[in-house]
Motif scaffolding. Structure first.
Motif, PDB file in Angstrom:
ATOM      1  N   ALA A 187      32.609  13.738 -31.055  1.00 57.32           N
ATOM      2  CA  ALA A 187      33.595  14.907 -30.767  1.00 57.32           C
ATOM      3  C   ALA A 187      33.144  15.591 -32.414  1.00 57.32           C
ATOM      4  CB  ALA A 187      34.741  14.298 -29.884  1.00 57.32           C
ATOM      5  N   ARG A 188      33.439  15.641 -33.570  1.00 54.37           N
ATOM      6  CA  ARG A 188      33.031  15.454 -34.562  1.00 54.37           C
ATOM      7  C   ARG A 188      31.689  16.610 -34.516  1.00 54.37           C
ATOM      8  NH1 ARG A 188      37.008  11.685 -37.924  1.00 54.37           N
ATOM      9  NH2 ARG A 188      38.786  13.582 -37.911  1.00 54.37           N
ATOM     10  N   VAL A 189      31.328  15.996 -34.339  1.00 52.50           N
ATOM     11  CA  VAL A 189      29.580  16.628 -34.341  1.00 52.50           C
ATOM     12  C   VAL A 189      29.750  17.512 -33.320  1.00 52.50           C
ATOM     13  CG1 VAL A 189      27.149  16.496 -34.027  1.00 52.50           C
ATOM     14  CG2 VAL A 189      28.519  14.253 -35.583  1.00 52.50           C
ATOM     15  N   GLN A 190      30.786  17.464 -32.515  1.00 59.65           N
ATOM     16  CA  GLN A 190      29.959  18.247 -31.471  1.00 59.65           C
ATOM     17  C   GLN A 190      30.559  19.897 -31.914  1.00 59.65           C
ATOM     18  OE1 GLN A 190      27.995  18.856 -28.501  1.00 59.65           O
ATOM     19  NE2 GLN A 190      28.548  21.013 -29.019  1.00 59.65           N
ATOM     20  N   ASN A 240      41.583  21.195 -42.817  1.00 61.00           N
ATOM     21  CA  ASN A 240      42.620  20.231 -41.321  1.00 61.00           C
ATOM     22  C   ASN A 240      42.647  18.782 -41.510  1.00 61.00           C
ATOM     23  OD1 ASN A 240      43.396  20.071 -38.388  1.00 61.00           O
ATOM     24  ND2 ASN A 240      44.518  21.130 -39.627  1.00 61.00           N
ATOM     25  N   GLN A 241      41.196  18.726 -40.971  1.00 61.07           N
ATOM     26  CA  GLN A 241      40.790  17.155 -40.914  1.00 61.07           C
ATOM     27  C   GLN A 241      40.530  15.600 -41.827  1.00 61.07           C
ATOM     28  OE1 GLN A 241      39.111  16.053 -37.350  1.00 61.07           O
ATOM     29  NE2 GLN A 241      40.257  18.269 -37.048  1.00 61.07           N
ATOM     30  N   PHE A 242      40.653  16.483 -43.225  1.00 59.80           N
ATOM     31  CA  PHE A 242      41.521  15.708 -43.982  1.00 59.80           C
ATOM     32  C   PHE A 242      42.515  15.223 -43.901  1.00 59.80           C
ATOM     33  CE2 PHE A 242      37.556  16.450 -46.183  1.00 59.80           C
ATOM     34  CZ  PHE A 242      36.300  15.215 -46.438  1.00 59.80           C
ATOM     35  N   ALA A 265      26.176  17.997 -39.463  1.00 62.87           N
ATOM     36  CA  ALA A 265      27.571  17.241 -38.700  1.00 62.87           C
ATOM     37  C   ALA A 265      27.391  16.053 -38.544  1.00 62.87           C
ATOM     38  CB  ALA A 265      26.649  18.408 -37.634  1.00 62.87           C
ATOM     39  N   SER A 266      26.479  15.122 -38.716  1.00 64.81           N
ATOM     40  CA  SER A 266      26.192  14.233 -38.536  1.00 64.81           C
ATOM     41  C   SER A 266      26.678  13.400 -40.431  1.00 64.81           C
ATOM     42  CB  SER A 266      24.886  13.280 -38.258  1.00 64.81           C
ATOM     43  OG  SER A 266      24.082  13.849 -39.500  1.00 64.81           O
TER      44      SER A 266
END
Length: 333
Positions: free
Chosen positions: A140-143, A167-169, A227-228
């Protein structure tokens, strides 16, 4: 490197079996006296920019058409002189470039600390961290990173991606998250810090770049590159944030990697100037790629100063995730 530095020259980059160095006439005389063989690639470095790249034979025509001056070639590795604009044209065409920075390579200590023995039994805390990894969340994060459309290092969408990563961190529960702003032209590195409890001055870095590049700067989705890797860093943050560690762990999403590793160089230069004690660094790049006829495995690449870390990572990977083959990867150039 030690001999070259001792002669008054400055080693700046490894290229295959060679070292690139900056040396004035007196340093060159000293190197001759010491029996150090060398070749002068350019007489004056002032105001000029240099790069290294890994070039397959079929790509040499691109180099010839790119208004660059090839100074040295060894196998697939080349050293060339070019304007930043010409070098970026090569990067946009899919050639991995690395800018040569005029700063000294740090020397490997002559007396190295001996790492503790490899673990042979599972640690329940680490099992918990491994079990917390979510493939669905990674995908989902890669997308999501791909959906920014472009993460070209000076594009507004890249800054939007940086804010999302920050924000994710923070959502992982890390208190110290900040932008490392190092240039006007490019967007910042995103940094998150878990302070160590026993030896906070010793630092382990987990990093990778979040920017991307193609020949059209408005369309650089970069799912694999990188992104990976960015999704991996975020997943590591999720897995580790709730735990306590002896050493400080620093996560960094670097920018402007595609322009020649510029964001990571800025971060490393500032760390060196502060005297940071960085004991290990793991860089995660293009981990979603599966070559034709290749097996699904984890390739870990090292250099002479990090062989101990690769060996430890391979041993720990085999212990905690035995179903995933971990191999000694190679990367030319």
């Amino acid at each position: 490197k030690r001999q070259i530095h001792g002669a008054g020259a400055m080693a700046v980059r490894e290229v295959g079996p060679y070292l690139l160095a900056v040396a004035d006439e007196s340093a060159r005389d000293e190197m001759r006296d010491r029996g150090i063989a060398f070749e002068v690639l350019d007489g004056d470095v002032e105001g000029r920019t240099y790069y290294t790249a890994d070039i397959r034979n079929e790509r040499l025509a691109q180099i010839a058409d790119a208004r660059v001056d090839i100074l040295k070639r060894h196998g697939r590795a080349i050293v060339f002189k070019a304007s930043p604009e010409a070098a970026e044209t090569l990067a946009a065409d899919g050639i991995e470039i690395a800018r040569v920075f005029m700063s000294p390579m740090r020397l490997i200590p002559e007396i190295r600390p001996i790492p503790p023995a490899f673990p042979t039994q599972l640690n329940p805390a680490i099992v918990e961290m491994v079990d917390s990894v979510s493939i669905d969340r990674i995908n989902a994060r890669v997308q999501r990173l791909q959906d920014f459309g472009t993460r070209y290092s000076s594009h507004d969408s890249c800054l939007a991606a940086a804010n999302w990563i920050k924000n994710q961190f923070e959502s992982a529960g890390i208190d110290s998250v900040y932008f490392h702003k190092w240039a006007e032209r490019y967007h910042p590195n995103v940094v998150a810090v878990i302070p160590g409890s026993a030896n906070p001055d010793k630092i382990v870095i987990i990093g990778g770049h979040y920017d991307s590049i193609t020949s059209n700067i408005d369309i650089c989705p970069g799912a694999d590159d990188n992104a990976s890797g960015t999704a991996c860093i975020l997943e590591c943050a999720d897995a580790l944030a709730a735990h306590e560690f002896d050493y400080t762990i620093v996560f960094v999403a670097f920018c402007a990697e595609e322009q020649g590793l510029i964001g990571s160089e800025a971060f490393a230069s500032e760390a060196a100037a502060r005297g940071d004690d960085i004991v290990a660094m793991i860089a995660v790049d293009m981990i979603g790629y599966l070559a034709s006829k290749d097996q699904v495995d984890l390739d870990i690449i090292d250099n002479p100063s990090s062989t101990w870390l690769r060996e430890r990572a391979m041993a720990v990977g085999g212990l905690y995730v035995p179903q995933l083959s971990v191999v000694h990867g190679t990367l030319t150039g």
